[in-house]
Design a protein around this motif. Structure first.
Motif, PDB file in Angstrom:
ATOM      1  N   MET A   1       0.847  -1.172   0.000  1.00  0.00           N
ATOM      2  CA  MET A   1       0.000   0.000   0.000  1.00  0.00           C
ATOM      3  C   MET A   1       0.897   1.241   0.000  1.00  0.00           C
ATOM      4  SD  MET A   1      -2.785   1.368   2.799  1.00  0.00           S
ATOM      5  CE  MET A   1      -3.621  -0.181   2.874  1.00  0.00           C
ATOM      6  N   LYS A   2       0.507   2.264  -0.759  1.00  0.00           N
ATOM      7  CA  LYS A   2       1.283   3.494  -0.836  1.00  0.00           C
ATOM      8  C   LYS A   2       0.460   4.636  -0.266  1.00  0.00           C
ATOM      9  CE  LYS A   2       3.709   6.547  -3.934  1.00  0.00           C
ATOM     10  NZ  LYS A   2       4.172   6.871  -5.249  1.00  0.00           N
ATOM     11  N   LEU A   3       1.079   5.472   0.566  1.00  0.00           N
ATOM     12  CA  LEU A   3       0.418   6.650   1.105  1.00  0.00           C
ATOM     13  C   LEU A   3       0.599   7.812   0.133  1.00  0.00           C
ATOM     14  CD1 LEU A   3       1.560   6.522   4.826  1.00  0.00           C
ATOM     15  CD2 LEU A   3      -0.701   6.045   3.937  1.00  0.00           C
ATOM     16  N   VAL A   4      -0.505   8.440  -0.267  1.00  0.00           N
ATOM     17  CA  VAL A   4      -0.467   9.587  -1.172  1.00  0.00           C
ATOM     18  C   VAL A   4      -1.018  10.783  -0.407  1.00  0.00           C
ATOM     19  CG1 VAL A   4      -1.235  10.531  -3.366  1.00  0.00           C
ATOM     20  CG2 VAL A   4      -0.794   8.077  -3.163  1.00  0.00           C
ATOM     21  N   PRO A   5      -0.145  11.714   0.015  1.00  0.00           N
ATOM     22  CA  PRO A   5      -0.617  12.853   0.805  1.00  0.00           C
ATOM     23  C   PRO A   5      -1.397  13.860  -0.038  1.00  0.00           C
ATOM     24  CG  PRO A   5       1.712  13.065   0.349  1.00  0.00           C
ATOM     25  CD  PRO A   5       1.287  11.734  -0.193  1.00  0.00           C
ATOM     26  N   LEU A   6      -2.275  14.599   0.620  1.00  0.00           N
ATOM     27  CA  LEU A   6      -3.090  15.607  -0.043  1.00  0.00           C
ATOM     28  C   LEU A   6      -2.581  17.000   0.308  1.00  0.00           C
ATOM     29  CD1 LEU A   6      -6.591  14.080   0.758  1.00  0.00           C
ATOM     30  CD2 LEU A   6      -5.241  13.794  -1.322  1.00  0.00           C
ATOM     31  N   GLY A   7      -2.839  17.971  -0.551  1.00  0.00           N
ATOM     32  CA  GLY A   7      -2.497  19.370  -0.280  1.00  0.00           C
ATOM     33  C   GLY A   7      -1.017  19.571  -0.022  1.00  0.00           C
ATOM     34  N   ASP A   8      -0.706  20.230   1.084  1.00  0.00           N
ATOM     35  CA  ASP A   8       0.683  20.557   1.413  1.00  0.00           C
ATOM     36  C   ASP A   8       1.294  19.562   2.403  1.00  0.00           C
ATOM     37  OD1 ASP A   8      -0.872  21.328   3.583  1.00  0.00           O
ATOM     38  OD2 ASP A   8       0.392  23.046   4.061  1.00  0.00           O
ATOM     39  N   ARG A   9       0.786  18.350   2.405  1.00  0.00           N
ATOM     40  CA  ARG A   9       1.302  17.354   3.352  1.00  0.00           C
ATOM     41  C   ARG A   9       2.413  16.500   2.730  1.00  0.00           C
ATOM     42  NH1 ARG A   9      -3.461  18.682   5.143  1.00  0.00           N
ATOM     43  NH2 ARG A   9      -3.905  18.693   7.370  1.00  0.00           N
ATOM     44  N   VAL A  10       3.247  15.949   3.613  1.00  0.00           N
ATOM     45  CA  VAL A  10       4.398  15.157   3.211  1.00  0.00           C
ATOM     46  C   VAL A  10       4.426  13.904   4.089  1.00  0.00           C
ATOM     47  CG1 VAL A  10       6.925  15.159   3.051  1.00  0.00           C
ATOM     48  CG2 VAL A  10       5.673  17.263   2.626  1.00  0.00           C
ATOM     49  N   VAL A  11       4.751  12.749   3.509  1.00  0.00           N
ATOM     50  CA  VAL A  11       4.900  11.512   4.273  1.00  0.00           C
ATOM     51  C   VAL A  11       6.392  11.305   4.529  1.00  0.00           C
ATOM     52  CG1 VAL A  11       4.559   9.020   4.303  1.00  0.00           C
ATOM     53  CG2 VAL A  11       2.832  10.486   3.257  1.00  0.00           C
ATOM     54  N   VAL A  43       5.163  13.186  -1.474  1.00  0.00           N
ATOM     55  CA  VAL A  43       4.873  14.616  -1.362  1.00  0.00           C
ATOM     56  C   VAL A  43       3.524  14.912  -2.010  1.00  0.00           C
ATOM     57  CG1 VAL A  43       5.673  16.926  -1.988  1.00  0.00           C
ATOM     58  CG2 VAL A  43       7.342  15.154  -1.471  1.00  0.00           C
ATOM     59  N   GLY A  44       2.711  15.731  -1.333  1.00  0.00           N
ATOM     60  CA  GLY A  44       1.427  16.153  -1.875  1.00  0.00           C
ATOM     61  C   GLY A  44       1.618  17.136  -3.030  1.00  0.00           C
ATOM     62  N   PRO A  45       0.526  17.481  -3.716  1.00  0.00           N
ATOM     63  CA  PRO A  45       0.615  18.346  -4.893  1.00  0.00           C
ATOM     64  C   PRO A  45       0.786  19.824  -4.598  1.00  0.00           C
ATOM     65  CG  PRO A  45      -1.653  17.745  -4.491  1.00  0.00           C
ATOM     66  CD  PRO A  45      -0.822  16.976  -3.494  1.00  0.00           C
ATOM     67  N   GLY A  46       0.560  20.253  -3.355  1.00  0.00           N
ATOM     68  CA  GLY A  46       0.618  21.682  -3.053  1.00  0.00           C
ATOM     69  C   GLY A  46      -0.632  22.362  -3.580  1.00  0.00           C
ATOM     70  N   LYS A  55       3.810  26.155  -2.721  1.00  0.00           N
ATOM     71  CA  LYS A  55       4.733  25.491  -3.643  1.00  0.00           C
ATOM     72  C   LYS A  55       5.501  24.449  -2.828  1.00  0.00           C
ATOM     73  CE  LYS A  55       8.805  26.339  -6.436  1.00  0.00           C
ATOM     74  NZ  LYS A  55       9.986  26.122  -5.623  1.00  0.00           N
ATOM     75  N   MET A  56       5.485  23.207  -3.280  1.00  0.00           N
ATOM     76  CA  MET A  56       6.186  22.151  -2.544  1.00  0.00           C
ATOM     77  C   MET A  56       7.690  22.281  -2.784  1.00  0.00           C
ATOM     78  SD  MET A  56       3.661  20.944  -1.000  1.00  0.00           S
ATOM     79  CE  MET A  56       4.263  19.496  -0.159  1.00  0.00           C
ATOM     80  N   GLU A  57       8.438  22.402  -1.690  1.00  0.00           N
ATOM     81  CA  GLU A  57       9.879  22.622  -1.770  1.00  0.00           C
ATOM     82  C   GLU A  57      10.689  21.373  -1.471  1.00  0.00           C
ATOM     83  OE1 GLU A  57      11.095  26.222   0.229  1.00  0.00           O
ATOM     84  OE2 GLU A  57       9.110  27.078  -0.078  1.00  0.00           O
ATOM     85  N   LYS A  85       2.666  18.525   7.720  1.00  0.00           N
ATOM     86  CA  LYS A  85       2.522  19.659   6.803  1.00  0.00           C
ATOM     87  C   LYS A  85       3.926  20.141   6.426  1.00  0.00           C
ATOM     88  CE  LYS A  85      -1.927  21.551   7.904  1.00  0.00           C
ATOM     89  NZ  LYS A  85      -2.642  22.820   7.961  1.00  0.00           N
ATOM     90  N   GLN A  86       4.076  20.605   5.202  1.00  0.00           N
ATOM     91  CA  GLN A  86       5.383  21.065   4.746  1.00  0.00           C
ATOM     92  C   GLN A  86       5.925  22.181   5.659  1.00  0.00           C
ATOM     93  OE1 GLN A  86       7.183  21.779   0.558  1.00  0.00           O
ATOM     94  NE2 GLN A  86       6.021  23.613   1.068  1.00  0.00           N
ATOM     95  N   GLU A  87       5.053  23.031   6.196  1.00  0.00           N
ATOM     96  CA  GLU A  87       5.513  24.137   7.041  1.00  0.00           C
ATOM     97  C   GLU A  87       6.181  23.660   8.324  1.00  0.00           C
ATOM     98  OE1 GLU A  87       1.440  25.287   9.472  1.00  0.00           O
ATOM     99  OE2 GLU A  87       1.754  26.135   7.487  1.00  0.00           O
ATOM    100  N   ASP A  88       5.953  22.390   8.724  1.00  0.00           N
ATOM    101  CA  ASP A  88       6.596  21.850   9.922  1.00  0.00           C
ATOM    102  C   ASP A  88       7.965  21.226   9.630  1.00  0.00           C
ATOM    103  OD1 ASP A  88       4.559  22.615  11.669  1.00  0.00           O
ATOM    104  OD2 ASP A  88       3.381  20.832  11.174  1.00  0.00           O
ATOM    105  N   ILE A  89       8.372  21.248   8.365  1.00  0.00           N
ATOM    106  CA  ILE A  89       9.732  20.805   8.016  1.00  0.00           C
ATOM    107  C   ILE A  89      10.635  22.019   8.166  1.00  0.00           C
ATOM    108  CG2 ILE A  89      11.215  19.978   6.170  1.00  0.00           C
ATOM    109  CD1 ILE A  89       8.813  18.381   5.124  1.00  0.00           C
TER     110      ILE A  89
END
Length: 94
Positions: A1-11, A43-46, A55-57, A85-89
């Motif tokens: 199974m693969k996790l596909v994050p939504l929005g600005d989320r990152v696995v 990585v989500g699509p942003g 924008k996903m960095e 969330k990307q902002e927590d990286i």
């Protein structure tokens, strides 16, 4: 199974803690603090998130440092991941 994050989320997959200190002292499992370093798995699509353009960095394979209490831990096929969330990286390690 693969996790596909939504929005600005990152696995993320958290890196393992060191079992031996630099001076050679072996640490038992309970005293080891998990590092705040992880590898980006997916990585989500942003796009538009809460009315702001994101924008996903980061990209798959990046090694990152993340905020200590950020994200949600999930277990898939016996492997523990963190959805964050990307902002927590905080930084990308190069």
């Amino acid at each position: 199974m693969k996790l596909v994050p939504l929005g600005d989320r990152v696995v993320l997959k958290q890196m393992e803690a060191e079992e031996t200190t630099k001076s050679g002292i072996v640490l038992p499992g309970q005293t080891q603090e998990k590092p705040q370093q992880a590898e980006v798995i997916s990585v989500g699509p942003g796009g538009m998130v809460n009315g702001h353009e994101v924008k996903m960095e980061v990209q798959e394979g990046d090694k990152v440092i993340f905020a200590q209490y950020a994200g949600t831990k999930v277990k898939v096929d016996g492997v523990e991941y963190i959805v964050i969330k990307q902002e927590d990286i905080l930084a990308i390690m190069k």
